[in-house]
Design a protein around this motif. Structure first.
Motif, PDB file in Angstrom:
ATOM      1  N   VAL A  57       4.419  10.011  -4.168  1.00 37.83           N
ATOM      2  CA  VAL A  57       3.127   9.464  -4.571  1.00 37.83           C
ATOM      3  C   VAL A  57       2.053   9.917  -3.593  1.00 37.83           C
ATOM      4  N   GLN A  58       0.800   9.854  -4.053  1.00 37.76           N
ATOM      5  CA  GLN A  58      -0.336  10.214  -3.222  1.00 37.76           C
ATOM      6  C   GLN A  58      -1.145   8.964  -2.912  1.00 37.76           C
ATOM      7  N   GLY A  59      -1.939   9.030  -1.865  1.00 47.12           N
ATOM      8  CA  GLY A  59      -2.786   7.905  -1.499  1.00 47.12           C
ATOM      9  C   GLY A  59      -3.734   8.278  -0.384  1.00 47.12           C
ATOM     10  N   PHE A  60      -4.485   7.281   0.085  1.00 51.96           N
ATOM     11  CA  PHE A  60      -5.430   7.478   1.182  1.00 51.96           C
ATOM     12  C   PHE A  60      -5.204   6.384   2.210  1.00 51.96           C
ATOM     13  N   LEU A  61      -5.003   6.795   3.450  1.00 49.18           N
ATOM     14  CA  LEU A  61      -4.731   5.872   4.545  1.00 49.18           C
ATOM     15  C   LEU A  61      -5.988   5.714   5.382  1.00 49.18           C
ATOM     16  N   ASP A  62      -6.355   4.465   5.650  1.00 49.77           N
ATOM     17  CA  ASP A  62      -7.628   4.177   6.308  1.00 49.77           C
ATOM     18  C   ASP A  62      -7.455   2.988   7.246  1.00 49.77           C
ATOM     19  N   THR A  63      -8.412   2.837   8.161  1.00 51.18           N
ATOM     20  CA  THR A  63      -8.422   1.669   9.036  1.00 51.18           C
ATOM     21  C   THR A  63      -8.733   0.428   8.219  1.00 51.18           C
ATOM     22  N   GLN A  64      -8.025  -0.654   8.496  1.00 50.86           N
ATOM     23  CA  GLN A  64      -8.287  -1.910   7.783  1.00 50.86           C
ATOM     24  C   GLN A  64      -9.507  -2.593   8.376  1.00 50.86           C
ATOM     25  N   VAL A  65     -10.418  -3.007   7.500  1.00 46.75           N
ATOM     26  CA  VAL A  65     -11.678  -3.617   7.912  1.00 46.75           C
ATOM     27  C   VAL A  65     -11.791  -4.994   7.262  1.00 46.75           C
ATOM     28  N   THR A  66     -12.394  -5.935   7.985  1.00 40.77           N
ATOM     29  CA  THR A  66     -12.640  -7.281   7.462  1.00 40.77           C
ATOM     30  C   THR A  66     -14.122  -7.605   7.589  1.00 40.77           C
ATOM     31  N   ARG A  67     -14.704  -8.074   6.490  1.00 38.68           N
ATOM     32  CA  ARG A  67     -16.115  -8.484   6.485  1.00 38.68           C
ATOM     33  C   ARG A  67     -16.207  -9.925   5.999  1.00 38.68           C
TER      34      ARG A  67
END
Length: 325
Positions: free
Chosen positions: A139-149
């Motif tokens: 599978v494909q995806g995008f990995l990013d830093t987790q952010v909370t607002r």
């Protein structure tokens, strides 16, 4: 030479039909019994295997990330596909009791750099079953830093009756939205699902994260996921909806286009005053051009309008008629 003669003599004896019949029927009962026992043992030994069947499941893909011993907060978005087709092999009764959630399909992104990725999916079959096929295998995806607002909660309620002015309170008044940084950045507001409450009632409703266009944002989590909406007023107020009538323009100007928004307003007043009220006068300043202007409402003493009104106008100057010769 003697060995060859003995072999030839034996062959000739077996070619004799009477000899073959005699030898074949010798201890026939025991031979039939032995054959029956052998067949029975084979059937028993292979029954389970022959009874197994295949069944397909659409299994959601979960993400495992233990980068930095799990202390590094990262999130995955745009997982494609979000589920895999898994074919299991096992007994029919075992397969019937399974749900897709009972099957584990995991993509491990531990140590994978942030950004786009393509990783294999590992499927673990439940006990008593075997994985025969899975599609796709990656599978494909995008990995990013987790952010909370943290955002204020916007109330979403169904349109109230014309004869009411409800007041609400939301608890808690704020919610946290967390997820991949590039997804969380698209969230502009957090709203409650539309709710209609009777006077003095309250209800727990889910929260929805929306983007600038007012569309739900997928891939984020709200905490808390629900809030309590309570209606504070205890009854209905005397309210009446009346139309807005604008003042006339000066004689030197002519209105070619007019759009009043809204064209009616709700007015709160004593019942006897509302009974006499048919319309509300609106005062606007006219000038040449196309523009939007506020409308000042002329409300009788003791009454109050619940809406503000504006008007979109196109006004041109009137050319005086030439005097007759």
């Amino acid at each position: 030479m003697r060995g060859g003669s003995d072999l030839g003599a034996r062959l000739r004896r077996w070619l004799d039909p009477r000899y073959a019949w005699t030898r074949g029927t010798h201890n026939l009962g025991l031979k039939v019994l032995a054959l029956g026992v052998s067949v029975t043992l084979w059937v028993v030994a292979t029954t389970d295997r022959r009874a197994n069947v295949e069944q397909g499941f659409n299994v959601p893909v979960s993400v495992r990330d233990t980068t930095g011993s799990g202390e590094e907060k990262r999130a995955t978005s745009n997982l494609s596909p979000s589920s895999v087709r898994v074919t299991l092999w096992g007994r029919p009764d075992r397969l019937r009791e399974l749900q897709p959630e009972n099957i584990e399909a995991v993509v491990d992104v531990t140590g994978v750099p942030e950004g786009s990725f393509t990783q294999p999916v590992t499927v673990t079959a439940p006990s008593g079953t075997e994985v025969r096929r899975q599609t796709p295998s990656r599978v494909q995806g995008f990995l990013d830093t987790q952010v909370t607002r943290t955002l204020p909660v916007t109330l979403g309620v169904a349109s109230p009756p014309e004869a009411s002015v409800p007041r609400y309170v939301v608890s808690p008044a704020e919610a946290q939205v967390s997820g991949p940084g590039r997804v969380v950045s698209t969230v502009t507001r957090v709203v409650t699902s539309p709710v209609a409450l009777s006077a003095g009632a309250e209800r727990e409703v889910p929260l929805v994260a929306l983007d600038e266009a007012g569309l739900p944002v997928e891939g984020v989590k709200a905490r808390p996921s629900t809030v309590t909406v309570r209606r504070l007023d205890t009854g209905e107020l005397p309210v009446k909806t009346v139309r807005v009538v604008l003042n006339e323009p000066p004689a030197t100007l002519r209105v070619t286009s007019v759009s009043v928004q809204p064209s009616t307003v709700r007015v709160v007043a004593a019942p006897e005053l509302l009974g006499r009220l048919r319309e509300v006068a609106g005062v606007v300043t006219y000038r040449v051009g196309t523009y939007t202007a506020p409308v000042n409402l002329s409300i009788p003493a003791g009454a109050q309008a619940l809406e503000t009104v504006s008007v979109r106008l196109t006004v041109e100057r009137v050319t005086p008629a030439s005097p007759a010769p």
